[in-house]
Design a protein around this motif. Structure first.
Motif, short mmCIF file in Angstrom:
data_model
loop_
_atom_site.label_atom_id
_atom_site.label_comp_id
_atom_site.label_asym_id
_atom_site.label_seq_id
_atom_site.Cartn_x
_atom_site.Cartn_y
_atom_site.Cartn_z
N LEU A 1 -57.15 -9.81 30.33
CA LEU A 1 -57.13 -9.56 31.77
C LEU A 1 -56.15 -10.45 32.51
N LEU A 2 -55.88 -11.62 31.97
CA LEU A 2 -55.00 -12.57 32.63
C LEU A 2 -53.72 -12.75 31.82
N PRO B 1 -50.64 -7.55 35.46
CA PRO B 1 -50.27 -6.31 36.14
C PRO B 1 -50.29 -5.10 35.21
N LYS B 2 -50.35 -5.32 33.90
CA LYS B 2 -50.39 -4.21 32.94
C LYS B 2 -51.78 -3.60 32.83
N GLN C 1 -61.61 0.88 33.15
CA GLN C 1 -62.40 -0.17 32.49
C GLN C 1 -61.87 -1.56 32.88
N ASP C 2 -60.55 -1.73 32.91
CA ASP C 2 -59.97 -3.01 33.31
C ASP C 2 -60.34 -3.36 34.74
N LEU C 3 -60.28 -2.39 35.63
CA LEU C 3 -60.64 -2.64 37.02
C LEU C 3 -62.11 -3.01 37.15
N ASP C 4 -62.96 -2.41 36.33
CA ASP C 4 -64.38 -2.80 36.32
C ASP C 4 -64.54 -4.24 35.84
N PHE C 5 -63.75 -4.63 34.82
CA PHE C 5 -63.79 -6.01 34.34
C PHE C 5 -63.32 -6.99 35.43
#
Length: 67
Positions: free
Chosen positions: A26-27, A48-49, A54-58
């Motif tokens: 995520l980072l 930014p990738k 699912q990533d936005l939920d994380f």
């Protein structure tokens, strides 16, 4: 192992280390991480990738956790 700040501080230290390790992508390191002589080279920013649902939920969960 619990650090000097107690279990609360150790919990957030462990989460930060896990996020910076790359196992949870995520980072990303800051752009100046590879440049010698710059400050904050150890810092990370949201990757930014990462834009899937699912990533936005994380990211949302991470924000709730940090808040």
């Amino acid at each position: 192992m619990e650090g000097e700040g107690g279990p609360y501080r150790q919990f957030f230290t462990d989460i930060a280390e896990e996020l910076k390790s790359g196992r949870v992508p995520l980072l990303a390191p800051v752009p100046n991480a590879a440049m010698q002589g710059t400050s904050n080279r150890e810092s990370h920013i949201p990757s930014p990738k990462r834009a899937s649902v699912q990533d936005l939920d994380f990211f949302r969960f991470l924000g709730l956790l940090m808040g």
